[in-house]
Design a protein around this motif. Structure first.
Motif, short mmCIF file in Angstrom:
data_model
loop_
_atom_site.label_atom_id
_atom_site.label_comp_id
_atom_site.label_asym_id
_atom_site.label_seq_id
_atom_site.Cartn_x
_atom_site.Cartn_y
_atom_site.Cartn_z
N GLY A 35 0.82 -1.23 -0.11
CA GLY A 35 -0.01 -0.08 0.18
C GLY A 35 0.82 1.15 -0.04
N LEU A 36 1.92 1.34 0.48
CA LEU A 36 2.88 2.57 0.69
C LEU A 36 3.61 2.58 -0.60
N SER A 37 3.60 1.49 -1.77
CA SER A 37 4.42 1.93 -2.79
C SER A 37 4.48 2.84 -3.52
N ILE A 38 3.27 3.57 -3.68
CA ILE A 38 2.95 4.72 -4.44
C ILE A 38 2.96 5.93 -3.49
N THR A 39 4.03 6.78 -3.84
CA THR A 39 3.89 7.97 -2.55
C THR A 39 3.27 9.11 -3.06
N GLU A 40 2.44 9.13 -3.99
CA GLU A 40 1.67 10.26 -4.66
C GLU A 40 0.18 9.92 -4.91
N TRP A 41 -0.58 10.72 -4.72
CA TRP A 41 -1.86 10.83 -5.40
C TRP A 41 -2.19 11.51 -6.57
N ASP A 42 -2.41 11.13 -7.90
CA ASP A 42 -2.69 11.97 -8.81
C ASP A 42 -3.87 11.17 -9.80
N PRO A 43 -4.93 11.72 -9.60
CA PRO A 43 -5.92 10.89 -9.98
C PRO A 43 -6.01 10.76 -11.68
N ILE A 44 -5.22 11.68 -12.33
CA ILE A 44 -5.24 11.65 -13.91
C ILE A 44 -3.90 10.99 -14.08
N LYS A 45 -2.89 11.66 -14.15
CA LYS A 45 -1.60 11.10 -14.40
C LYS A 45 -1.35 9.74 -14.10
N GLY A 46 -1.63 9.43 -12.75
CA GLY A 46 -1.43 8.11 -11.77
C GLY A 46 -2.15 6.99 -12.58
N SER A 47 -3.02 7.13 -13.61
CA SER A 47 -3.52 6.19 -14.18
C SER A 47 -2.58 5.39 -15.02
N LEU A 48 -1.77 6.11 -15.57
CA LEU A 48 -0.71 5.48 -16.57
C LEU A 48 0.36 4.95 -15.68
N PRO A 49 0.80 3.52 -16.12
CA PRO A 49 1.88 2.97 -15.35
C PRO A 49 3.29 3.55 -15.80
N PRO A 50 4.59 2.98 -15.05
CA PRO A 50 5.85 3.63 -15.54
C PRO A 50 5.96 3.10 -16.91
N LEU A 51 6.57 3.91 -17.67
CA LEU A 51 6.80 3.53 -19.25
C LEU A 51 8.12 3.40 -19.49
N SER A 52 9.04 3.76 -18.74
CA SER A 52 10.38 3.76 -19.06
C SER A 52 11.28 3.48 -17.77
N ASP A 53 12.58 3.18 -18.05
CA ASP A 53 13.60 2.93 -16.92
C ASP A 53 13.63 3.89 -16.08
N ALA A 54 13.43 5.29 -16.46
CA ALA A 54 13.80 6.59 -15.73
C ALA A 54 12.62 6.71 -14.88
N SER A 55 11.22 6.34 -15.42
CA SER A 55 10.01 6.35 -14.53
C SER A 55 10.29 5.46 -13.43
N TRP A 56 10.59 4.29 -13.47
CA TRP A 56 10.76 3.43 -12.50
C TRP A 56 11.80 3.65 -11.48
N ALA A 57 12.88 4.29 -12.16
CA ALA A 57 13.93 4.77 -10.99
C ALA A 57 13.41 5.95 -10.16
N SER A 58 12.68 6.77 -10.87
CA SER A 58 12.14 7.86 -9.92
C SER A 58 11.23 7.50 -8.90
N LEU A 59 10.23 6.59 -9.43
CA LEU A 59 9.30 6.12 -8.35
C LEU A 59 9.86 5.20 -7.31
N PHE A 60 10.81 4.24 -7.60
CA PHE A 60 11.53 3.79 -6.60
C PHE A 60 12.35 4.48 -5.58
N ALA A 61 12.81 5.68 -6.33
CA ALA A 61 13.66 6.67 -5.38
C ALA A 61 12.74 7.24 -4.52
N LYS A 62 11.53 7.35 -4.52
CA LYS A 62 10.61 8.19 -3.87
C LYS A 62 10.16 7.29 -2.71
#
Length: 342
Positions: free
Chosen positions: A41-68
């Protein structure tokens, strides 16, 4: 306010829509349970009802989410050795949970829009359906309020149990309300019963709701993975640690021994009352409804004992939750049957 649509066809379509919404909410409850049991439940640290509907689409996106995520107390205190692949596993549970919630919202709002365009709604039904959708929107906000309890300056490695219980009970209220609306639209004739029957039906429903809230606290505290003997707790009826050290009365909501003991006692009370009701009302028109509820309560009680004695593995715990929702809906139906049509 009217309980039916403006035509049999309208009523049939609206009942089918309510069934779909109810099934989606039921699935959502189980996905939420799995998300909790996998500590996702704590793996996603932000709530964005619009943009959050899209999954990570690049290595950079994954790295950013993991860093958060690495800034959370859960990562620092519990998962500091986690790899990106490990993070992705818990991320997909939480992302799927949120996406499913968005899908339910679209199905609910889409159905209401279609019914309004076709002129099928009476004023009374329109109000009730709007209330249902508003409850769903509130649930999304409560979900983020729950997740945010594990963010920022905190030592929590899980969401706050109070907030988890609030989130779960609102989901239960939504599915119960959906069931009630579906029953209202069915046009079934309700039997005339003595004054005591509605009272017992409401008491059973109230106790079952309280028990489901108690179960949510047990889940939030991982209390089902302690005191795994039965019928005693660590060899005692009332465990020595019933009132947790330093917690006092907060043990009722924050103590593992306390919440599990209370969950057990409520279960026994509901079990006994449901069986008594079968005998007491065996000669009434609702004998079948009481017997059905008692059978489900008995199944749930036995499955709860099995789950406890196996330290609440995910498969058993999820089925325990799933049966609990069915028990609640059976109690809702029983109360509906005892109400005078208005």
């Amino acid at each position: 306010m009217s309980h039916t649509g403006k035509s049999p066809q309208a009523t049939r379509w609206m009942r089918n829509w309510l069934v779909l919404v109810g099934l989606l909410v039921y699935a959502m409850i189980l996905i939420g349970g799995a998300t909790r049991l996998t500590d996702s439940g704590l793996s996603i640290t932000e709530w964005d009802p619009i943009k959050g509907s899209l999954p990570p689409l690049s290595d950079a996106s994954w790295a950013s989410l993991f860093a958060k995520y690495q800034q959370t107390a859960e990562y620092k205190l519990q998962n500091s050795g986690m790899t990106l692949a490990d993070f992705q596993q818990i991320f997909w549970w939480e992302w799927g949970h949120r996406l499913f919630g968005r899908m339910i919202g679209l199905v609910a709002m889409g159905g209401l829009a279609i019914f309004a365009i076709r002129g099928w709604l009476t004023r009374g039904l329109a109000i009730k359906f709007v209330i249902l959708i508003l409850l769903g929107g509130l649930q999304g906000a409560i979900g983020w309020w729950m997740v945010s309890s594990g963010m920022g300056e905190t030592t929590r490695v899980d969401v706050a149990p109070y907030r988890l219980a609030t989130h779960f009970m609102l989901a239960l209220l939504i599915i119960a309300y959906t069931c009630w609306l579906w029953l209202d639209l069915g046009g079934k004739t309700r039997p005339t019963v003595s004054r005591s029957i509605p009272t017992i039906a409401v008491v059973l429903l109230g106790l079952i709701f309280l028990q489901m809230a108690a179960g949510a606290l047990v889940a939030g505290l991982d209390a089902g993975r302690t005191y795994n003997d039965w019928p005693l707790m660590a060899g005692e009826f009332v465990p020595q640690g019933y009132l947790g050290e330093g917690l006092g009365l907060r043990s009722l909501f924050e103590g593992r021994a306390t919440t599990q003991f209370n969950h057990r006692m409520l279960a026994y009370g509901i079990w006994i009352l449901s069986l008594w009701a079968v005998l007491a009302f065996r000669s009434t028109p609702l004998k079948g409804a009481f017997a059905g509820l008692a059978a489900l309560v008995s199944l749930q009680a036995c499955w709860g004992i099995l789950t406890l004695m196996n330290a609440a593995p995910m498969n058993l715990a999820l089925l325990h939750q799933a049966i609990g929702v069915i028990v609640t809906l059976a109690a809702v139906r029983l109360v509906w049957l005892t109400r005078s049509a208005t």
